[in-house]
Design a protein around this motif. Structure first.
Motif, PDB file in Angstrom:
ATOM      1  N   GLU A 102       0.835  -1.206   0.000  1.00  0.00           N
ATOM      2  CA  GLU A 102       0.000   0.000   0.000  1.00  0.00           C
ATOM      3  C   GLU A 102       0.868   1.254   0.000  1.00  0.00           C
ATOM      4  N   ALA A 103       1.988   1.201   0.742  1.00  0.00           N
ATOM      5  CA  ALA A 103       2.899   2.345   0.784  1.00  0.00           C
ATOM      6  C   ALA A 103       3.497   2.600  -0.598  1.00  0.00           C
ATOM      7  N   THR A 104       3.881   1.526  -1.301  1.00  0.00           N
ATOM      8  CA  THR A 104       4.466   1.681  -2.645  1.00  0.00           C
ATOM      9  C   THR A 104       3.477   2.370  -3.575  1.00  0.00           C
ATOM     10  N   ARG A 105       2.232   1.915  -3.519  1.00  0.00           N
ATOM     11  CA  ARG A 105       1.224   2.543  -4.377  1.00  0.00           C
ATOM     12  C   ARG A 105       0.956   3.988  -3.968  1.00  0.00           C
ATOM     13  N   ALA A 106       1.045   4.269  -2.659  1.00  0.00           N
ATOM     14  CA  ALA A 106       0.850   5.640  -2.199  1.00  0.00           C
ATOM     15  C   ALA A 106       1.925   6.571  -2.746  1.00  0.00           C
ATOM     16  N   PHE A 107       3.145   6.050  -2.931  1.00  0.00           N
ATOM     17  CA  PHE A 107       4.220   6.843  -3.536  1.00  0.00           C
ATOM     18  C   PHE A 107       4.064   6.919  -5.068  1.00  0.00           C
ATOM     19  N   ASN A 108       2.993   6.269  -5.583  1.00  0.00           N
ATOM     20  CA  ASN A 108       2.692   6.262  -7.022  1.00  0.00           C
ATOM     21  C   ASN A 108       3.792   5.552  -7.820  1.00  0.00           C
ATOM     22  N   ILE A 109       4.349   4.488  -7.219  1.00  0.00           N
ATOM     23  CA  ILE A 109       5.349   3.652  -7.878  1.00  0.00           C
ATOM     24  C   ILE A 109       4.712   2.308  -8.191  1.00  0.00           C
ATOM     25  N   ALA A 110       5.002   1.756  -9.353  1.00  0.00           N
ATOM     26  CA  ALA A 110       4.448   0.463  -9.731  1.00  0.00           C
ATOM     27  C   ALA A 110       4.820  -0.596  -8.706  1.00  0.00           C
ATOM     28  N   CYS A 111       3.838  -1.367  -8.280  1.00  0.00           N
ATOM     29  CA  CYS A 111       4.015  -2.395  -7.241  1.00  0.00           C
ATOM     30  C   CYS A 111       3.694  -3.738  -7.889  1.00  0.00           C
ATOM     31  N   ILE A 112       4.682  -4.638  -7.962  1.00  0.00           N
ATOM     32  CA  ILE A 112       4.536  -5.850  -8.775  1.00  0.00           C
ATOM     33  C   ILE A 112       4.845  -7.100  -7.965  1.00  0.00           C
ATOM     34  N   GLU A 113       3.996  -8.119  -8.104  1.00  0.00           N
ATOM     35  CA  GLU A 113       4.247  -9.463  -7.576  1.00  0.00           C
ATOM     36  C   GLU A 113       3.419 -10.432  -8.408  1.00  0.00           C
ATOM     37  N   THR A 114       3.924 -11.655  -8.547  1.00  0.00           N
ATOM     38  CA  THR A 114       3.248 -12.650  -9.384  1.00  0.00           C
ATOM     39  C   THR A 114       3.215 -13.979  -8.644  1.00  0.00           C
ATOM     40  N   GLU A 115       2.037 -14.545  -8.517  1.00  0.00           N
ATOM     41  CA  GLU A 115       1.894 -15.809  -7.801  1.00  0.00           C
ATOM     42  C   GLU A 115       2.667 -16.920  -8.506  1.00  0.00           C
ATOM     43  N   GLY A 116       3.394 -17.711  -7.705  1.00  0.00           N
ATOM     44  CA  GLY A 116       4.140 -18.837  -8.242  1.00  0.00           C
ATOM     45  C   GLY A 116       5.542 -18.503  -8.694  1.00  0.00           C
TER      46      GLY A 116
END
Length: 937
Positions: A102-116
């Motif tokens: 949530e903090a990353t998105r608040a800084f307006n930076i792309a936040c990425i993770e992929t299951e598996g």
């Protein structure tokens, strides 16, 4: 805008940021509801620092923070035990993971993770895609697993050290370039991630093999050509396991992505979103700083939050270590009015970080040049007192530069504050500053020491010097002293540094010290070492300072006579060595000695090092001497005399203080991982006592007229502690009844009567008793006793049969160390064991160190406790504590008070473990007295 040439992508390893923030900051909670937010606070500070430092023409065009989605990935299907040993995240960290997203998105930076898939795979896929599109990539991480990606268009940046990692740095780490890193990792495996690799093959060996055979598949195909049998078997028998390991460590550039590179374009933070998040987290200081950066008004604090409670500082005050350093904000104090204002602020806050600048590291000879103070992060000043103009006359003297405070005036104003028991003085290696100020009549108290806080928490993990701590925990490289003083023949002393430069350097030191204190002080509780720090570390500082300032009297004439005698004996040995060698050569040259022993004389066991020279270390010469070869035995004798002469009888004369006539050693509290003190400049703890020549050196340490030297020494304290910890009834009973422990051990092991025991048998038992404490091997014991290795191993096996508790203790200690990454003394001192799960040659040493550490560390804690109690115990007596040498304390006392001193000191030392630890074995202390140290010991 299509991503392509001229674009620069930053990929931030989000998991590394989170864990660094969690371990660097205290366990913070949101005051309104108790939600853990310490890692979130640190993470936000790191992101803000990143944003602020990446503006302007060189800023990235695209950026993303990459996270691990979960612990299970496709690699667990390949190898179910992958990362099976990794502990679960701490309970208070788990709820913070979604908040960091949530903090990353608040800084307006792309936040990425992929299951598996792991974050590393996403970073790999993005790096490959960006590079193929013609752009450049910087990976912000120090993770060695990502180094395989470094190459054309892709580099790494260690954000904590601000160190760029390119192809050459990868080669320095792995011994191969990035394209072969996976091959090396597949061979070496990884104990942390549970990647099996090839047993017994470490990084260095793996690199050598890959360099020789070109790549992993070629190595596996030609494994039969490997000359070393063990290495060949490890590769041939584990080929499939190695191939599996390669699949585990290789990053997947084809990881599926649900977004495009264009989606990662840098975007400015939206003020309402970012400030709203920070305000909900109750990070008041960070909210204010971000608002100032965005040039908007900060939102009002949430009314439900109670940010102060019974003196507990605001959460944000505890993370002020993350504030940027700004040397322009430091003040230079040049007059009484300005200093008075700082003193008033110190009194108001009740604490101050202090640092002294001097002309030398020798506290007994250094001149005070200036003092720096810090009351809050970023709020620091420097008081120049003794800066001189460059140049000077023939004797190095020159006039003081103008516009400095008079030394006497500044010290008279600071003295009441520095001696005020209600104001805490904070320092880094505070003993040095306390001694400097003590020479000016100021007794600094009470004190806190950031070096010792780090030591209490992190002994064995890293060093505890200020520069390393600042780099590691604050992510900042302080001004290096060499940039001011220079080096070599052109090096100057600090009094020649221009005041303007001194302000930036000195005030920064005080600022760093204050920030480290704010960071470390709450962490002592989390690490469960508050008691260790408060009872074993901090109170020892003034005790050692007094001892060091007292010094010990050394007779220069005695040393001079010994030096001459040693020189004559060395000359005789040289003549004998030359005769045995069949001609003259430089006995002090390892290269020439190796050629004589292994080429001219053809002695066995010679091995050449990487430099092509024969090895002639002490172990090599001892083995040759044990086989009956005279020349190496004589060289060992010559080396011992040479060391005694250069290190002691010659060097000690240079250390006699011109004013006191005494030698003033300096003790390092944080020098050894186990808690043992280290003595330097000069080292008085390593004077040999087993040889006649070594014992004679102590004759030069003398008592002044009318006084005696008194030595009190714990008797076999480490064996007593082993008997207690391992719960060995036979040993405990022997100690309780005052038996000769070595004779008793010999009787138990070899089934011989105590009466009329052969001294050789007792000697063997003694060697085993002490060797077992240090995890000695059959090979090591064979060398010590000069007996066949099989006999030595038989002695050790029999020892464990007779005292099974010792084997149990060893196995339990190693298991504890492997599971927890540290061992502990009986008093709670934590000794970290970072190499305990390592493979290769270092593994045995790590295990032996882990076995020994609780024993040696407990003994060190006992004598520390005795020393801390000693000033009060001997107060009023005409006696001074002078030296501590391992298990021995040396005192100077008026002759008529020697008996009373021995009685009182023995009582303190024998009761030093109580009441913290109830030992089941008594501690006993042996005492001696004499006109010199040799006679007293």
């Amino acid at each position: 805008m299509t991503f392509g040439k001229g674009h620069h992508l930053h990929l931030i390893d989000g998991s590394a940021f989170i864990f660094r923030a969690y371990h660097a900051l205290p366990p913070l909670t949101r005051k309104s509801d108790g939600l853990p937010v310490g890692a979130v606070a640190g993470f936000c500070n790191m992101l803000f620092r990143y944003v602020e430092n990446n503006k302007g023409p060189d800023a990235p065009t695209h950026v993303a923070v990459i996270f691990d989605h979960s612990s299970k990935t496709f690699r667990n299907e390949i190898y179910p035990l992958y990362k099976a040993q990794r502990p679960e995240p701490p309970e208070d960290l788990r709820p913070q993971f979604p908040l960091t997203r949530e903090a990353t998105r608040a800084f307006n930076i792309a936040c990425i993770e992929t299951e598996g898939f792991e974050a590393d795979d996403i970073i790999a896929a993005l790096s490959c895609k960006a590079r193929d599109a013609g752009g450049s990539v910087t990976i912000l991480s120090s993770d060695k697993d990502l180094m395989q990606l470094v190459g054309d268009g892709v580099e790494m940046l260690d954000p904590m050290k601000n160190k760029r990692i390119g192809r050459d740095e990868v080669f320095e780490k792995f011994g191969v370039y990035p394209e072969r890193v996976v091959d090396v990792q597949a061979l070496a495996g990884d104990s942390i991630d549970n990647v099996p690799g090839a047993p017994g093959i470490g990084i260095k060996t793996a690199a050598l093999l890959i360099q020789e055979y070109g790549d992993l598949e070629s190595l596996l195909a030609r494994a039969g050509e490997i000359k070393q049998p063990k290495r060949r078997a490890a590769i041939e028998e584990n080929a499939e396991q190695i191939r599996i390991s390669k699949r585990l460590v290789a990053l997947d550039c084809n990881t599926p992505l649900t977004f495009s590179l264009e989606d990662l374009e840098v975007r400015l933070p939206v003020a309402d979103d970012l400030l709203g998040f920070l305000n909900r987290m109750e990070f008041r200081t960070l909210t204010t700083r971000v608002a100032a950066s965005l040039k908007v008004e900060p939102p009002p604090a949430p009314t439900a939050a109670v940010l102060r409670n019974e003196g507990v500082p605001e959460i944000v005050e505890q993370v002020e270590a993350a504030l940027p350093f700004d040397s322009a904000s430091y003040a230079c104090i040049r007059d009484a009015e300005a200093l008075a204002a700082w003193i008033a602020r110190i009194r108001d806050l009740g604490h101050v970080a202090i640092d002294t600048e001097t002309t030398s590291l020798d506290e007994m000879r250094a001149e005070l040049v200036g003092i720096s103070l810090c009351v809050e992060a970023g709020a620091a000043c420097y008081i120049p007192l003794g800066h001189r103009a460059g140049g000077g006359d023939l004797f190095g003297a020159s006039e003081l530069v103008a516009d400095q405070m008079p030394l006497g005036l500044a010290l008279s104003m600071l003295k009441p504050v520095l001696e005020d028991e209600s104001i805490l003085k904070i320092g880094q290696n505070m003993k040095y500053d306390a001694k400097i100020l003590a020479r000016h009549g100021i007794r600094v108290a009470p004190i806190d020491d950031t070096m010792l806080m780090s030591y209490a928490m992190h002994a064995g993990r890293h060093g505890h010097g200020m520069d390393e701590l600042c780099d590691t925990y604050l992510g900042h490289k302080p001004i290096a002293i060499k940039t001011l003083l220079g080096s070599g023949k052109s090096q100057i002393t600090f009094d020649r540094v221009p005041v303007e430069q001194a302000v930036c350097y000195a005030a920064e030191d005080a600022d760093v010290t204050f920030r480290l204190w704010k960071l470390f002080k709450p962490q002592l509780h989390r690490a469960r070492v508050t008691t260790v720090y408060e009872t074993l570390e901090r109170p020892l500082v003034p005790v050692l300072a007094e001892m060091e300032m007292a010094g010990v009297q050394v007779d220069r004439d005695t040393l001079s006579r010994m030096s001459n005698a040693f020189a004559q004996k060395m000359a005789g040995l040289e003549a004998e060595i030359h005769a045995l060698a069949g001609g003259p050569f430089n006995v002090g040259s390892p290269k020439q000695l190796g050629e004589i022993l292994f080429e001219k004389m053809g002695l066995p066991g010679g091995q050449k090092g990487k430099n092509g020279a024969w090895g002639t270390g002490a172990d090599v010469l001892e083995d040759l001497a044990a086989e009956g070869h005279d020349l190496p035995a004589r060289v060992l004798d010559w080396r011992q005399l040479s060391k005694l002469k250069s290190t002691y009888t010659d060097a000690l004369q240079e250390h006699i203080h011109p004013e006191t006539g005494r030698v003033h050693t300096s003790y390092s509290i944080a020098g050894a991982n186990t808690g043992r003190l280290a003595s330097t400049d000069p080292n008085l703890q390593n004077i040999p006592v087993r040889s006649e020549e070594g014992r004679r050196i102590r004759e030069a340490f003398v008592a002044p007229p009318g006084k005696l030297l008194v030595s009190l020494d714990y008797s076999q304290i480490e064996l007593r502690i082993l008997a207690h910890i391992a719960d060995i009834p036979a040993l405990k009973q022997a100690f309780r009844e005052g038996h000769d422990i070595h004779a008793m051990t010999a009787s138990e092991m070899f089934n011989v009567p105590l009466e009329g025991m052969d001294p050789m048998i007792r000697r063997q038992a003694k060697a085993i008793n002490f060797g077992v404490i240090y995890g000695i091997s059959g090979f090591g014991l064979a060398r010590n006793l000069r007996i066949p290795r099989a006999d030595a191993q038989g002695f050790i096996d029999r020892y464990f049969e007779r005292f099974p508790g010792i084997r149990g203790y060893m196995d339990e200690t190693i298991a504890f160390a492997k599971a927890n990454g540290h061992v502990e003394t009986l008093f709670g001192r934590r000794i970290n064991t970072p190499e305990i799960n390592a493979k290769g040659p270092g593994a045995g040493f790590a295990r032996r160190a882990a076995i020994n550490a609780p024993i040696q560390g407990t003994a060190a804690d006992v004598i520390r406790r005795a020393m801390i109690r000693m000033p009060k115990a001997i107060r009023g007596m005409p006696a001074t504590m002078l030296l501590q040498v391992h298990d021995e304390l040396l005192f100077e006392v008026e002759e008529e008070a020697a008996d009373a001193l021995i009685e009182r000191v023995r009582e303190v030392m024998e009761g030093a473990a109580d009441p913290a630890v109830k030992l089941t074995v008594p501690l006993t202390v042996e005492a001696g007295r004499g006109l010199n140290w040799a006679a007293a010991h």
